[in-house]
Every structure is written in C-alpha cells, then in structure tokens.
Design a protein around this motif. Structure first.
Motif, PDB file in Angstrom:
ATOM      1  N   ARG A 148       0.837  -1.198   0.000  1.00 45.49           N
ATOM      2  CA  ARG A 148       0.000   0.000   0.000  1.00 45.49           C
ATOM      3  C   ARG A 148       0.875   1.253   0.000  1.00 45.49           C
ATOM      4  N   ASP A 149       1.965   1.202   0.747  1.00 46.21           N
ATOM      5  CA  ASP A 149       2.860   2.361   0.805  1.00 46.21           C
ATOM      6  C   ASP A 149       3.423   2.680  -0.578  1.00 46.21           C
ATOM      7  N   ARG A 150       3.840   1.659  -1.314  1.00 46.59           N
ATOM      8  CA  ARG A 150       4.388   1.909  -2.647  1.00 46.59           C
ATOM      9  C   ARG A 150       3.316   2.455  -3.589  1.00 46.59           C
ATOM     10  N   LEU A 151       2.105   1.981  -3.447  1.00 45.60           N
ATOM     11  CA  LEU A 151       1.019   2.522  -4.261  1.00 45.60           C
ATOM     12  C   LEU A 151       0.771   3.988  -3.936  1.00 45.60           C
ATOM     13  N   VAL A 152       0.673   4.302  -2.660  1.00 39.42           N
ATOM     14  CA  VAL A 152       0.390   5.677  -2.239  1.00 39.42           C
ATOM     15  C   VAL A 152       1.510   6.611  -2.676  1.00 39.42           C
ATOM     16  N   ARG A 153       2.765   6.193  -2.443  1.00 35.34           N
ATOM     17  CA  ARG A 153       3.888   7.039  -2.832  1.00 35.34           C
ATOM     18  C   ARG A 153       3.958   7.200  -4.344  1.00 35.34           C
ATOM     19  N   GLY A 154       3.676   6.137  -5.081  1.00 39.74           N
ATOM     20  CA  GLY A 154       3.708   6.219  -6.534  1.00 39.74           C
ATOM     21  C   GLY A 154       2.691   7.206  -7.071  1.00 39.74           C
ATOM     22  N   ARG A 155       1.485   7.159  -6.519  1.00 38.65           N
ATOM     23  CA  ARG A 155       0.453   8.091  -6.991  1.00 38.65           C
ATOM     24  C   ARG A 155       0.779   9.525  -6.596  1.00 38.65           C
ATOM     25  N   ALA A 156       1.412   9.704  -5.425  1.00 37.51           N
ATOM     26  CA  ALA A 156       1.818  11.057  -5.015  1.00 37.51           C
ATOM     27  C   ALA A 156       2.923  11.585  -5.932  1.00 37.51           C
ATOM     28  N   LEU A 157       3.865  10.718  -6.291  1.00 37.65           N
ATOM     29  CA  LEU A 157       4.935  11.131  -7.192  1.00 37.65           C
ATOM     30  C   LEU A 157       4.402  11.422  -8.592  1.00 37.65           C
ATOM     31  N   ALA A 158       3.360  10.704  -8.992  1.00 44.46           N
ATOM     32  CA  ALA A 158       2.741  10.989 -10.288  1.00 44.46           C
ATOM     33  C   ALA A 158       2.212  12.416 -10.323  1.00 44.46           C
ATOM     34  N   ASP A 159       1.646  12.858  -9.211  1.00 49.17           N
ATOM     35  CA  ASP A 159       1.164  14.244  -9.125  1.00 49.17           C
ATOM     36  C   ASP A 159       2.328  15.234  -9.044  1.00 49.17           C
ATOM     37  N   GLN A 160       3.325  14.900  -8.222  1.00 49.34           N
ATOM     38  CA  GLN A 160       4.454  15.816  -8.021  1.00 49.34           C
ATOM     39  C   GLN A 160       5.202  16.077  -9.320  1.00 49.34           C
ATOM     40  N   TRP A 161       5.386  15.039 -10.114  1.00 52.54           N
ATOM     41  CA  TRP A 161       6.135  15.164 -11.357  1.00 52.54           C
ATOM     42  C   TRP A 161       5.222  15.060 -12.575  1.00 52.54           C
ATOM     43  N   ASP A 162       4.033  15.575 -12.428  1.00 55.46           N
ATOM     44  CA  ASP A 162       3.022  15.466 -13.486  1.00 55.46           C
ATOM     45  C   ASP A 162       3.534  15.980 -14.827  1.00 55.46           C
ATOM     46  N   ALA A 163       4.218  17.116 -14.830  1.00 53.63           N
ATOM     47  CA  ALA A 163       4.689  17.704 -16.087  1.00 53.63           C
ATOM     48  C   ALA A 163       5.704  16.792 -16.775  1.00 53.63           C
TER      49      ALA A 163
END
Length: 387
Positions: free
Chosen positions: A83-98
């Motif tokens: 779950r942690d890897r999923l949550v962090r992955g989705r957060a990083l997707a937002d952080q580095w969206d561009a």
C-alpha cells in the motif's frame, strides 16, 4: 551541450579487436585500456578510469545467485507491491506530473509503466545500489560468462566519464546499472535525455533525466504509444488452456468472442494479444498486448516483468488481481528436477536453475498437452511424477 564520441565507435571498438575475456586481470585491463585509447579516449582519462581496479567477488556471487526470481508470481508481486508503494507512486505521479506528461507526449510511454520501474528498481530513487560501477562492469567484462554484454558497457562508462557524466566513485546495481531507473551506460549514452536542461544526463540525481531516459529507451525498443500492455481477464471454465501463453497471439476481439471477459474496460480491438496465466488456470489471468513484450528489454525475468506490468495497472487505477487458488509451486529442487527431465526430452529450458522462466513455461505446456494434462504452463507435482 553534450558531445559524445560516435556510439558505434564507443561500443563496437572498430580500431582494435575486442579484448578477450579471462586470463590475468591486470594484463586484461592494460589491453582494454589500449583499445579505449585507440578508439579516441584520451590516455589520461583512460588511466584515471582504470586505476586501482580489481575483480569484485561480491559482483560475481550476485551474478550467479538471483534466487528472488524463483518466487511465484503471487509471492513475488505481494513482496514488491505494498500500500505504501502505491500511495507514494500516486503522489509522485502528481508531483512530477509535467515530466510524466512530457514522457507520454514525446515517447508514448504512460506514467504507470515508468512509476512501476522506478519503484521496483530503486524504491523511487531511495536505494540505487552500493556497488562501485566501474569495478562491477570491469569484473563482469573480464568474467567469461557474458563478456559480449559487459565489455561494451565498460567503454560506454568510460565515454560517460569523458563527458563529465560519470564520476569515478559512481555506485549502482551489481550489474552496472546506474540511477533511479537503473540503466546501463550504453543505454544512457544512446538514449539518455537531459530532462532538466542542465546540459548533463544524470540519472542518479535528476528525476526528469531518469524518467525521460527510461521512456526514450522503451520507445526505442518498440513501445507503441496509445496501446495497452495488460488487462486482467476472467476466462470461461471451458477455455482451451493450450491457447494460453506468449506463443499464441490472436486479435483481442477474437479472445472476447471466445468468452474472455475483461474485468474493467473493454478489449482493444485490432491489436494482437495473448492470454497469460502466471500461476496456471487456477490463478490470475491477464490479456497481454505487444507493449508487454517490450518490457523484457528492461528486465529479462518473466516474473519481474509480469509483476511490473501488473503494478503499472494498479498505479493507474486497476483493482487488485483475483488471486484464485493455484496449485502449490514446486520447490527449487523439484523445479530443477523438472527442468532436467524437460531438457532430457529435448526441450530448450536454458539453465537448470530452478527458475520458471519463459522457456521452461513453453516446455511445460508442451509436455502437459502431450500427457493429457491441462496445458496451462504451470508446473505441478503431478507433471513431475508423470515425467
């Protein structure tokens, strides 16, 4: 601006014959250094790069004992996906969206795929490996198991050093991969992207460089923009299991006409696809598209690629797989015994290593069909006993 020697010159070494593997290590290094300077590397650069190197026994041990890939798909995927890897992955997707948007626009590679490899290779950049890269590459190039793969990588790392993109104390994975998405020097030279505009390609410290370089590498190996890679499916009880596996491709709509149901969305009509059963007919089932096969250019392990592809679907919204209740996996000794029997029957299973790779799966399925067992490519004790 980044100026590199022509890649063919760096990797192929036309000015001198390739330095043979094995033999005295010191003499071998001297010969390889001479080859490098003959191909245009300044002598002082080559001297500094090769100074003080010695074989790394830890690298050789790692090369010969990749036991993690002996796990079944369910065990392997559950050990890597949290779950942690999923949550962090989705957060990083937002952080580095561009950056992810640029990767898809320029190279056609979606964020889920890049996030999955970023996660599995280095835990999103946090664990990039502590092997000295120069020493690891030179050790593997001198060793005669896979010199044709690693000798060019030594020369590529040397060229990166000449460009100011490879410090002599660079560390990474045991096999010489570098940076957040773990790419070999030759791939970085050929397909590295200066994503942050600083004039350098630095995959260890720059997220834009790492992600865009990974995307360009996948595009180079055939990734098709706008096409899927994997969908979980439900198969009818009457399905012909012998049609499963990467050896059989049919148009996706033909699978649907045979009763294959996608759990979410619809099949991609007009695209060839295969049915993949990582743990046989009683476990999860996936519809696999050509983009899935491209992922083997990143990692050759069947269970790793299948897990990375699945994790990419999770990162982009898919539900957890239906685990089912597969027959128990064979032990390492049982798998080796099975591989030995298959080899004796004339099947090419590669090394007798206890790993259920693609070649072993093909052989298993053929013998299951011959013996009248459900031909789902999942080895069982019953198959072992019958052989």
């Amino acid at each position: 601006m980044r100026f590199a020697l022509p890649l063919a010159l760096v990797l192929a070494g036309p000015a001198m014959a390739a330095t043979p593997c094995g033999g005295d290590f010191g003499a071998w290094v001297v010969a390889l250094k001479a080859e490098a300077t003959a191909n245009g590397i300044p002598a002082d650069t080559a001297d500094a790069f090769f100074a003080g190197l010695s074989p790394d026994a830890r690298v050789l041990r790692a090369d010969r004992s990749q036991g993690v890939f002996r796990k079944s798909f369910l065990d392997f995927s559950q050990s890597l996906i949290s779950r942690d890897r999923l949550v962090r992955g989705r957060a990083l997707a937002d952080q580095w969206d561009a950056v992810f948007a640029r990767a898809e626009a320029e190279y056609g590679v979606p964020r889920g795929i890049l996030l999955a490899f970023w996660a599995f290779e280095t835990d999103y950049g946090a664990v990039q490996g502590d092997f000295e890269t120069r020493r690891a590459l030179v050790t593997l190039a001198h060793d005669c198991r896979r010199p044709d793969l690693f000798r060019p990588q030594v020369l590529a790392a040397l060229e990166m050093h000449r460009l100011g993109e490879f410090d002599l104390d660079t560390t990474g994975a045991w096999a010489g991969e570098i940076g957040m998405v773990q790419m070999l020097p030759g791939d970085i030279l050929a397909r590295g992207v200066d994503g942050d505009g600083d004039g350098l390609v630095t995959l260890k410290t720059s997220v834009p460089d790492a992600l865009l370089s990974g995307a360009k590498m996948l595009q180079h190996h055939g990734w098709q923009a706008g096409q899927p890679w994997m969908q979980e499916v439900i198969l009818p009880d009457t399905f012909d299991w012998a049609l499963t596996g990467l050896e059989t491709e049919l148009p996706a709509e033909q699978w649907a006409a045979m009763g294959v149901q996608v759990r979410a969305g619809t099949v991609s009509n007009g695209i060839p696809a295969s049915i993949l059963l990582p743990q046989g007919r009683k476990g999860p089932a996936f519809l696999i598209y050509p983009n899935f096969r491209t992922l083997f250019e990143w990692n050759k392990s069947f269970v790793y690629v299948t897990t990375a592809a699945y994790f990419a679907t999770r990162l982009t919204g898919a539900e957890p797989y239906l685990a089912g209740n597969p027959d128990p996996a064979l032990s390492v000794d049982q798998m080796k015994a099975l591989q030995g029997k298959l080899a004796a029957l004339g099947h090419d299973v590669g090394a007798i290593d206890g790993i259920l790779g693609a070649a072993t799966r093909i052989a298993v399925q053929k013998e299951q069909a011959r013996l009248g067992l459900p031909a789902d490519a999942w080895p069982t004790v019953e198959l072992l006993d019958k052989l």
